[in-house]
Structures are given as structure tokens and as C-alpha cells.
Design an enzyme around this catalytic site. Structure first.
Site, PDB file in Angstrom:
ATOM      1  N   SER A  74       0.821  -1.216   0.000  1.00  0.00           N
ATOM      2  CA  SER A  74       0.000   0.000   0.000  1.00  0.00           C
ATOM      3  C   SER A  74       0.849   1.258   0.000  1.00  0.00           C
ATOM      4  O   SER A  74       1.955   1.274   0.531  1.00  0.00           O
ATOM      5  CB  SER A  74      -0.919   0.038   1.215  1.00  0.00           C
ATOM      6  OG  SER A  74      -1.643   1.253   1.198  1.00  0.00           O
ATOM      7  N   LYS A  86      -4.419  -6.700   3.428  1.00  0.00           N
ATOM      8  CA  LYS A  86      -4.430  -5.587   2.466  1.00  0.00           C
ATOM      9  C   LYS A  86      -5.855  -5.276   2.028  1.00  0.00           C
ATOM     10  O   LYS A  86      -6.239  -4.117   1.847  1.00  0.00           O
ATOM     11  CB  LYS A  86      -3.548  -5.905   1.245  1.00  0.00           C
ATOM     12  CG  LYS A  86      -3.591  -4.835   0.144  1.00  0.00           C
ATOM     13  CD  LYS A  86      -2.987  -3.506   0.622  1.00  0.00           C
ATOM     14  CE  LYS A  86      -3.410  -2.271  -0.135  1.00  0.00           C
ATOM     15  NZ  LYS A  86      -3.518  -2.181  -1.537  1.00  0.00           N
ATOM     16  N   HIS A 107      -7.432  -3.411   4.750  1.00  0.00           N
ATOM     17  CA  HIS A 107      -6.852  -2.060   4.688  1.00  0.00           C
ATOM     18  C   HIS A 107      -7.641  -1.220   3.681  1.00  0.00           C
ATOM     19  O   HIS A 107      -8.024  -0.086   3.950  1.00  0.00           O
ATOM     20  CB  HIS A 107      -5.373  -2.132   4.278  1.00  0.00           C
ATOM     21  CG  HIS A 107      -4.795  -0.814   3.832  1.00  0.00           C
ATOM     22  ND1 HIS A 107      -5.035  -0.291   2.564  1.00  0.00           N
ATOM     23  CD2 HIS A 107      -4.025   0.097   4.467  1.00  0.00           C
ATOM     24  CE1 HIS A 107      -4.427   0.881   2.463  1.00  0.00           C
ATOM     25  NE2 HIS A 107      -3.803   1.130   3.595  1.00  0.00           N
ATOM     26  N   ASN A 108      -7.887  -1.801   2.527  1.00  0.00           N
ATOM     27  CA  ASN A 108      -8.619  -1.055   1.507  1.00  0.00           C
ATOM     28  C   ASN A 108     -10.079  -0.831   1.890  1.00  0.00           C
ATOM     29  O   ASN A 108     -10.640   0.223   1.591  1.00  0.00           O
ATOM     30  CB  ASN A 108      -8.539  -1.785   0.162  1.00  0.00           C
ATOM     31  CG  ASN A 108      -7.199  -1.574  -0.522  1.00  0.00           C
ATOM     32  OD1 ASN A 108      -6.202  -1.288   0.123  1.00  0.00           O
ATOM     33  ND2 ASN A 108      -7.167  -1.707  -1.842  1.00  0.00           N
ATOM     34  N   GLU A 150      -9.973   1.963   4.064  1.00  0.00           N
ATOM     35  CA  GLU A 150      -9.687   3.119   3.185  1.00  0.00           C
ATOM     36  C   GLU A 150     -10.990   3.633   2.544  1.00  0.00           C
ATOM     37  O   GLU A 150     -11.231   4.849   2.504  1.00  0.00           O
ATOM     38  CB  GLU A 150      -8.682   2.656   2.120  1.00  0.00           C
ATOM     39  CG  GLU A 150      -8.368   3.621   0.995  1.00  0.00           C
ATOM     40  CD  GLU A 150      -7.430   2.962  -0.053  1.00  0.00           C
ATOM     41  OE1 GLU A 150      -6.341   2.504   0.313  1.00  0.00           O
ATOM     42  OE2 GLU A 150      -7.812   2.912  -1.247  1.00  0.00           O
TER      43      GLU A 150
END
Ligand code: 6PG
Length: 474
Positions: A129, A183, A186-187, A190
Site C-alpha cells: 500500500s 491488504k 486495509h482497503n 480506506e
């Protein structure tokens, strides 16, 4: 001298990662299907050229790397990854490591990992990222695979990663799909972060009638306080920028239709599969979907007589303070959800995900990096957040201070007609979570009425049925 690592796919992300690796003193062998791109890359490497070994076949690439050979593939997610792995199987030998650094679905990563196991090769699914800048100067790196394969690449990956107070933002998080799962979440976070920021922007623009530059200033000042984060920082910059073509603020000439490539949606699907509420992330994904049907929205605006957004009146300074705290509280709830999904997945897939480490490697390099992640790392590190982030003493204190503002802003925005799907989901999650006595007793009664599903009684063991009489389903 052999290269320390290889890389396939010299698009922007691949090129930047390769340059980052070279810059940290690790010789890197590179290959691209179109060889002219390889040449162009070497040219662009400038003084780092000496650290780059251009290769024009996979055989040449394999021969250039010190065994066991780690090879990063940075190609389009999906089928191209499988094709690349298949091609590499022909040229690699035992203990070589194929590393997928794209935004893969972790279920594909798990499949690839098990397809390769027994073949001698091993597979790493690596979440990266930080966008293009991050790849070039220090991303956050989330690794999933065998611990041995991690040991082979640890040196290079920690060297190229972002640093937070000298600590590298790269870590091994678990086997097979762990890195890509983290990940993905994480997104998902986000998406929620971005959506909540956009909702606050909407209130400032439509409810308070502020111009982009003025709104940018507000975000700029918030970036100096508790909301300090990369996304707030770039929001301020975006709002300050003018379109060279028209001279208007750039945000005003950008169509309000959001794209998405899948990671947000995957977060929500997996959350549902695991039975973990991730409502703020869900709302953010849904908001992007709704944004994409612009024509339909415009027709609906006509059909409903352009009700618009009413002006929100009152003391502006006080309102801005409330908006800041509302965003802060909403963000905490969204992160609580994201971390809860990860802890559910950790159990489901036997990953033993290290939550404090995850929070730590998100403190720099990645898109959601923020001051708050340091506090989260502390909360997870001390064990205070092991049930839910919302139960960590530091976050209880923060939410106690901030939730009245979230409540106030969701109420004002709703009355004014300014949509706040992620903020209101975050609030509803918080309110449901902290409600010792909820309303599902009624749902259980209804289920029993029409389907004889039975219910538990307060303070008594066993399954019971209600006195529904005739007309009831059983
Ligand atoms: C990052 C970003 C990066 C990319 C996503 C965004 O962490 O660096 O998340 O991975 O920007 O693909 O996803 P959407 O295109 O779906 O918004």
C-alpha cells in the site's frame, strides 16, 4: 554478481518498486513481456542502472538471481497472475519464491499457495500500500506465506518499506492468504475513511454553502489535530487545487461517479461470510455504487422536486468542531469493524494475525496512515483491544468525548437532507454495540410466531415458545 531478487511487470507500480529496491543497495533482475519497456526502464533508472539487471527471457531472469530465487510479479490481478505463475514453473527450481504484489483476492492467493505447495516452489501473497509514491519511496508491506520464504526476503522488504520512528512498515502476518487479506481490509477501511471524509465535505459544501478552498482550509487545520492523516492531508490539497483548463476548483469539474476495483467489495463479502458487522465499510461500498448511477440519480432529483440540501444554521465554529469530532468518532467505529473482521478471519483461517503488528505497519507508508494508528497499535499491544477496539480504555475515552458530536452531525445532516451513509452506519454500530439490552427479543418473538423457531428466556435455560394462539405459524 547475482541479483538479490527479481521482478516481473514494469508498469508504474512494478518500476517504482524495482527502483526502490535498487536504491536500497539490492541488485534486482527485471523482466517485462514487452522488451522495449525493459529498456525504457533501465534508461529511467539513471544512476541506479548499475543495480538493475535487465532480462529478456524468464530463463535469463532465473539465471540472474541468487537461489532460492524470490521473484515479485506485478501484473494485473486475476488471470495474468496465474499465467505468470505457470510460465515461471518451467524455469524455477526448488525453494524459489513467487511473490504476487498485486491487489489479489486472498482466496486466489490461498488457491495459488496450495497449488504450488508440493511443487518445490513457494508462494507469497504480498499486499503493498501507498500508491505509486509509496512503491518508490516506502510502502507498507503485508506479507503472507511460509515463514521460511519470508526470511529470504525480509531483508529487502524491510529495507524498502516505509519507516515509522525507524521501525519498518513491513511484516510477515501469517501463512497463505494472510497478507492479501489484511491488504483487502486495509482497503475496506480506506473506502470507509474516504467516504466519511466525502460526507463531511458534502455537509460543508451543501449544508454550510462553503467553497472548495475554504473547505480545504478546514481539512488543513484538522490535519494538525487528532485527525492527522494522509487522507485528510491530501483532501486539503485536492480542495485547494484549480483546474488549469477552466480556472475552477478541480473538485468542481470532476464527475461525482466513483470507481472501484474490488477490494472494498471483497472486504464486505468476507465480513458477511465471517458474520462480523462491517457496516461502515458496507455503506462506503454502496455509496460508490450509488454514485455510479448518475443518470438515475438526476432523474430521481427531478422526480422528487429537487428538495436539495437545506442550509444548516448555527454557530459555525461550534459546528466545525462537531464535524471534526464526528469524523473522528466515525473513523474509530470503522476501524473497530475492520479489525474485528481481521480477528474473525484470523480464527477462521488459522492465521494468528498479529493485530498490534498490523496497526504498526499501517502507521506509515500506506494510504490509511494516521496518527490514530499509533494509538491503535498501543491499544492492541497492551491487550486492551482484544475484544474490540471500542473496548480499549483509550478508545472508550475518545468515543465518550466524540460520540455526541457524531450523533449531532448525523442528526443535522439527516434533517438537512445531506446523505451520511457511512457516518450514520458507524453511529448505529456504536449505539448497537454499547446497548446492553437491544430489541432482538422482538425479532425472536416474531420468528417464533411465524416459524416456531423458539426463543430463550431471560434468566432461564432451555428453548421456549410463545403463547401465540390461533393464527400463529405452528
Ligand atoms: C493502496 C491503495 C491501492 C489502490 C486501490 C484502490 O493501498 O495503495 O489502496 O491499492 O489505490 O486499488 O482501490 P479502488 O480503485 O477500488 O478505489
Amino acid at each position: 554478481e547475482k541479483a538479490e531478487i527479481g521482478l516481473i511487470g514494469l508498469g508504474t507500480m512494478g518500476s517504482n518498486l524495482a527502483l526502490n529496491i535498487a536504491e536500497h543497495g539490492h541488485r534486482i533482475a527485471v523482466f517485462n513481456r514487452t522488451s522495449s519497456r525493459t529498456d525504457a526502464f533501465v534508461e529511467s533508472a539513471g544512476p541506479l542502472k548499475d543495480m538493475v539487471v535487465p532480462c529478456y527471457s524468464l530463463e535469463e531472469l532465473a539465471a540472474a538471481i541468487r537461489p532460492p530465487r524470490p521473484i515479485i510479479i506485478m501484473v494485473l490481478a486475476g488471470k495474468p497472475v496465474d499465467e505468470q505463475i505457470a510460465a515461471l514453473r518451467g524455469v524455477l527450481s526448488d525453494n524459489d519464491i513467487v511473490i504476487d504484489a498485486g491487489n489479489a483476492n486472498f482466496r486466489d492467493t490461498m488457491r495459488r499457495f496450495s497449488e504450488l505447495s508440493g511443487s518445490g516452489l513457494t508462494f507469497i501473497g504480498m499486499g503493498v500500500s501507498g500508491g505509486e509514491e509509496g512503491a518508490r519511496h516506502g510502502p507498507s508491506i503485508m506479507v503472507g506465506g511460509t515463514e521460511d520464504s519470508w526470511k529470504r526476503v525480509e531483508n529487502v522488504l524491510t529495507a524498502i518499506s516505509a519507516k515509522f520512528r525507524d521501525e519498518p512498515c513491513a511484516a510477515w502476518l501469517g501463512t497463505d492468504g494472510a497478507g492479501h487479506f489484511v491488504k483487502t481490509i486495509h482497503n475496506g477501511i480506506e473506502y470507509a475513511d474516504m467516504q466519511m471524509i466525502a460526507e463531511i465535505y458534502g455537509i460543508l459544501r451543501d449544508g454550510l454553502g462553503m467553497e472548495p478552498k475554504e473547505i480545504g482550509k478546514v481539512f488543513e487545520s484538522w490535519n494538525k489535530g487528532r485527525l492527522n492523516s494522509y487522507l485528510i492531508e491530501i483532501t486539503a490539497k485536492v480542495l485547494a487545487a484549480d483546474d488549469p483548463k477552466t480556472g475552477k476548483p478541480v473538485v468542481d469539474i470532476i464527475l461525482d461517479r466513483a470507481g472501484q476495483k474490488g477490494t472494498g467489495k471483497w472486504s464486505v463479502i468476507e465480513a458477511q461470510q465471517l458474520g462480523i458487522p462491517a457496516t461502515a465499510i458496507e455503506a462506503a461500498v454502496a455509496a460508490r455504487v450509488l454514485s455510479s448511477i448518475k443518470d438515475e440519480r438526476q432523474a430521481a432529483e427531478k422526480a422528487y422536486g429537487n428538495i436539495g440540501v437545506e442550509r444548516i444554521s448555527g454557530d459555525k465554529a461550534a459546528l466545525l468542531k462537531d464535524l471534526e469530532l464526528a469524523l473522528f468518532a466515525g473513523k474509530i467505529a470503522a476501524y473497530a469493524q475492520g479489525f474485528a473482521v481481521m480477528s474473525g478471519a484470523s480464527k477462521e483461517f488459522n492465521w494468528n494475525l498479529p493485530m498490534p503488528t498490523i496497526a504498526k505497519i499501517w502507521r506509515a507508508g500506506c494510504i490509511i496512515r494516521s496518527q490514530m494508528l499509533d494509538t491503535m497499535a498501543e491499544a492492541f499491544g497492551s491487550g486492551g483491544a482484544s475484544t474490540n477496539l471500542l473496548m480499549a480504555p483509550a478508545f472508550i475515552a475518545m468515543m465518550k468525548e466524540a460520540h455526541p458530536s457524531l450523533r449531532h452531525i448525523v442528526a443535522r445532516a439527516s434533517e438537512a437532507g445531506s446523505p451520511v451513509p457511512a457516518l450514520s452506519s458507524a453511529l448505529a454500530y456504536f449505539d448497537s454495540y454499547r446497548q446492553g439490552r437491544g430489541t432482538s427479543n422482538l425479532i425472536q418473538a416474531q420468528r417464533d410466531f411465524f416459524g416456531a423457531h423458539g426463543f430463550e428466556r431471560t434468566g432461564e435455560q432451555g428453548a421456549f415458545h410463545g403463547p401465540w394462539g390461533s393464527g400463529a405459524g405452528h
